[in-house]
Design a protein around this motif. Structure first.
Motif, PDB file in Angstrom:
ATOM      1  N   SER A 240      -8.344  15.906  -0.198  1.00 20.25           N
ATOM      2  CA  SER A 240      -7.087  16.946  -0.498  1.00 20.25           C
ATOM      3  C   SER A 240      -7.054  18.475   0.179  1.00 20.25           C
ATOM      4  O   SER A 240      -7.571  18.338   0.533  1.00 20.25           O
ATOM      5  N   GLY A 241      -5.842  18.390   0.227  1.00 15.84           N
ATOM      6  CA  GLY A 241      -5.217  19.489   0.858  1.00 15.84           C
ATOM      7  C   GLY A 241      -5.061  19.596   2.752  1.00 15.84           C
ATOM      8  O   GLY A 241      -5.006  20.664   3.145  1.00 15.84           O
ATOM      9  N   LEU A 242      -5.294  17.965   2.189  1.00  8.87           N
ATOM     10  CA  LEU A 242      -5.449  18.142   4.355  1.00  8.87           C
ATOM     11  C   LEU A 242      -4.068  18.082   4.759  1.00  8.87           C
ATOM     12  O   LEU A 242      -3.660  18.196   5.937  1.00  8.87           O
ATOM     13  N   GLY A 243      -2.882  18.485   3.577  1.00  7.58           N
ATOM     14  CA  GLY A 243      -1.318  17.417   4.225  1.00  7.58           C
ATOM     15  C   GLY A 243      -0.877  16.809   3.261  1.00  7.58           C
ATOM     16  O   GLY A 243      -1.722  16.073   2.736  1.00  7.58           O
ATOM     17  N   GLU A 244       0.153  15.795   4.361  1.00  4.87           N
ATOM     18  CA  GLU A 244       1.229  15.213   3.720  1.00  4.87           C
ATOM     19  C   GLU A 244       0.825  13.787   5.175  1.00  4.87           C
ATOM     20  O   GLU A 244       1.159  13.776   6.143  1.00  4.87           O
ATOM     21  N   CYS A 245       0.083  12.407   3.982  1.00  3.76           N
ATOM     22  CA  CYS A 245       0.456  11.242   5.350  1.00  3.76           C
ATOM     23  C   CYS A 245       1.773  10.282   5.015  1.00  3.76           C
ATOM     24  O   CYS A 245       2.196  10.811   4.146  1.00  3.76           O
ATOM     25  N   ARG A 246       2.074  10.103   5.921  1.00  3.57           N
ATOM     26  CA  ARG A 246       3.384   9.235   5.979  1.00  3.57           C
ATOM     27  C   ARG A 246       3.769   8.827   4.617  1.00  3.57           C
ATOM     28  O   ARG A 246       5.003   8.892   4.082  1.00  3.57           O
ATOM     29  N   PHE A 247       2.861   8.092   4.110  1.00  2.00           N
ATOM     30  CA  PHE A 247       2.931   7.384   3.087  1.00  2.00           C
ATOM     31  C   PHE A 247       2.845   8.181   1.803  1.00  2.00           C
ATOM     32  O   PHE A 247       2.778   7.691   0.342  1.00  2.00           O
ATOM     33  N   GLY A 248       3.239   9.383   1.716  1.00  3.27           N
ATOM     34  CA  GLY A 248       2.802  10.672   0.618  1.00  3.27           C
ATOM     35  C   GLY A 248       1.554   9.867  -0.181  1.00  3.27           C
ATOM     36  O   GLY A 248       0.425   9.284   0.101  1.00  3.27           O
ATOM     37  N   ASN A 249       1.970  10.292  -1.314  1.00  2.00           N
ATOM     38  CA  ASN A 249       0.658   9.355  -2.209  1.00  2.00           C
ATOM     39  C   ASN A 249       0.277   8.179  -2.328  1.00  2.00           C
ATOM     40  O   ASN A 249      -0.487   7.783  -3.356  1.00  2.00           O
ATOM     41  N   LYS A 250       1.211   7.530  -2.011  1.00  2.00           N
ATOM     42  CA  LYS A 250       0.985   6.135  -1.686  1.00  2.00           C
ATOM     43  C   LYS A 250      -0.127   5.424  -0.777  1.00  2.00           C
ATOM     44  O   LYS A 250      -0.943   4.393  -0.974  1.00  2.00           O
ATOM     45  N   GLU A 256      -3.255   2.467   7.026  1.00  2.00           N
ATOM     46  CA  GLU A 256      -1.008   3.418   7.058  1.00  2.00           C
ATOM     47  C   GLU A 256      -1.643   3.708   8.126  1.00  2.00           C
ATOM     48  O   GLU A 256      -2.199   4.517   8.666  1.00  2.00           O
ATOM     49  N   PRO A 257      -0.418   3.963   8.557  1.00  2.00           N
ATOM     50  CA  PRO A 257       0.010   4.947  10.049  1.00  2.00           C
ATOM     51  C   PRO A 257      -0.146   6.660  10.185  1.00  2.00           C
ATOM     52  O   PRO A 257       0.431   7.191   8.907  1.00  2.00           O
ATOM     53  N   ASP A 258       0.297   7.589  10.681  1.00  3.48           N
ATOM     54  CA  ASP A 258      -0.080   8.957  10.318  1.00  3.48           C
ATOM     55  C   ASP A 258      -0.477   9.305   8.960  1.00  3.48           C
ATOM     56  O   ASP A 258      -0.188  10.041   8.360  1.00  3.48           O
ATOM     57  N   CYS A 259      -1.720   9.269   8.692  1.00  2.00           N
ATOM     58  CA  CYS A 259      -2.568   9.584   7.801  1.00  2.00           C
ATOM     59  C   CYS A 259      -3.535  10.432   8.754  1.00  2.00           C
ATOM     60  O   CYS A 259      -4.586  10.683   8.900  1.00  2.00           O
ATOM     61  N   VAL A 260      -2.789  11.595   7.116  1.00  2.00           N
ATOM     62  CA  VAL A 260      -3.530  12.864   7.342  1.00  2.00           C
ATOM     63  C   VAL A 260      -5.616  12.948   7.138  1.00  2.00           C
ATOM     64  O   VAL A 260      -6.285  13.601   8.105  1.00  2.00           O
ATOM     65  N   VAL A 261      -6.108  11.545   6.432  1.00  2.55           N
ATOM     66  CA  VAL A 261      -7.078  11.453   6.362  1.00  2.55           C
ATOM     67  C   VAL A 261      -7.764  11.302   8.029  1.00  2.55           C
ATOM     68  O   VAL A 261      -8.700  11.739   7.243  1.00  2.55           O
ATOM     69  N   LYS A 262      -7.321  10.326   7.436  1.00  8.23           N
ATOM     70  CA  LYS A 262      -8.460   9.645   9.003  1.00  8.23           C
ATOM     71  C   LYS A 262      -7.854  10.472  10.766  1.00  8.23           C
ATOM     72  O   LYS A 262      -8.864  10.506  11.028  1.00  8.23           O
ATOM     73  N   GLU A 263      -7.184  10.710  10.471  1.00  9.46           N
ATOM     74  CA  GLU A 263      -6.953  12.422  11.427  1.00  9.46           C
ATOM     75  C   GLU A 263      -8.565  13.307  11.813  1.00  9.46           C
ATOM     76  O   GLU A 263      -8.674  13.582  12.449  1.00  9.46           O
ATOM     77  N   ALA A 264      -8.183  14.058   9.774  1.00 11.15           N
ATOM     78  CA  ALA A 264      -9.073  14.604   9.593  1.00 11.15           C
ATOM     79  C   ALA A 264     -10.702  14.332  10.345  1.00 11.15           C
ATOM     80  O   ALA A 264     -11.409  14.969  10.380  1.00 11.15           O
TER      81      ALA A 264
END
Ligand code: GDP
Ligand code: ZN
Length: 292
Positions: A240-250, A256-264
């Motif tokens: 949490s607190g990393l920003g918003e994934c493309r699919f938001g809280n889904k 999923e593409p553009d996922c802030v967790v995977k980026e982190a």
């Protein structure tokens, strides 16, 4: 009417600690009709017929509730695991964390038997990994006495429970902090020629006015099956607190593409091992839900 707390329950009898001492109680029949089963840790209101016997009239709203064994109103869990004997099982530790987050408990991680880690390299790497996530991690040893005062300090002012595999040193740690409790450790049970915990009931001990310790022999494993797939991510607090994934809280941070967790994870901000632990638990929940 008297206020008290259930500290022990054995075959239909509840032992309620009140200002005047411990009173043996039965539960009022109406509670069963209301589907309320009193459990240890419950704050209750009792009436007394004579000084030695009481009736539980009311059970106050529970702040937290653990299952298997049932204990109410625990504030804090000390998740304990050893640096050696047995070797640390971090994926099991992550499961204990998920379970404890779900239950809404404060979490302190105790890394025990650090006297067995010669160069403290392993200790340091585990302390670093989990501190970075945001947990308090305390390396302890009953042999050197390291940080026992810190654990004692952490127990103060709350109702706490120790969780962790058998043999990691939970009873030894408690005994070194509160010798008066004199819990049975595996050494003693070997001497007596019986398995540990065979006859013990879950029980609360008042250590001082505002410090309670819950001794729950069953709290060494649990089922992950009451966590939902889209709920699990909330119990990995570093997501949490990393920003918003493309699919938001889904987004369940998997394919999923553009996922802030995977980026982190890719840029090293989040531990890859913790993320893999997450995927593994997610997979288990999925297969449980489709076959369970
Ligand atoms: P529990 O099952 O988690 O309650 O574990 P116990 O308290 O029964 O401890 C299991 C074994 O680990 C016992 O033989 C203890 O003496 C040993 N032990 C506990 N704490 C330590 C420690 O800090 N260092 C070392 N070397 N051994 C420990
Ligand atoms: Zn995501």
């Amino acid at each position: 009417m008297i206020k008290g707390k259930i500290i022990k329950a054995i075959s239909g009898f509840f032992y309620v600690e009140c200002d005047s001492g411990i009173i043996e109680c039965k539960a009022r029949g109406i509670l069963r009709k209301k589907n309320v089963t009193p459990i240890i840790g419950d704050n209750v209101i009792i009436s007394t017929t004579d000084s030695n016997c009481g009736i539980i009239e009311e059970v106050m709203l529970r702040k937290t509730e653990l299952v298997r064994p049932s204990v109410a109103n625990i504030d804090k869990v000390f998740i304990t695991f050893a640096i050696k004997e047995p070797n640390p099982n971090l994926s099991l530790l992550d499961r204990f964390i998920v379970f404890s987050e779900k239950m809404g408990l404060d979490i302190v991680i105790l890394l025990s038997k650090v006297d067995l880690d010669e160069n403290l390299e392993k200790t340091k790497s585990i302390v670093d990994e989990y501190s970075k996530v945001g947990y308090k991690v305390i390396p302890v040893s009953i042999v050197t006495g390291q940080n026992m005062d810190k654990v004692k300090q952490e127990m103060k002012g709350c109702t706490s429970v120790f969780a962790g595999q058998s043999g990691v040193g939970k009873s030894s740690i408690i005994n070194s902090i509160v010798p008066a409790l004199n819990l049975e450790t595996s050494e003693i049970s070997h001497k007596l020629g019986r398995g540990k915990h065979t006859t013990r009931h879950a029980q609360l001990f008042k250590i001082d006015e505002d410090t309670i310790f819950a001794d729950t022999p069953g709290f060494s494993s649990f089922e992950i099956n009451d966590v939902d797939e889209d709920e699990l991510k909330h119990y990995f607090i570093e997501f949490s607190g990393l920003g918003e994934c493309r699919f938001g809280n889904k987004c369940i941070h998997k394919n999923e593409p553009d996922c802030v967790v995977k980026e982190a994870v890719e840029n090293g901000e989040i531990s890859k091992r913790r993320y893999e632990s997450y995927l593994q638990i997610l997979e288990e929940i999925k297969s449980y839900n489709s076959f369970g």
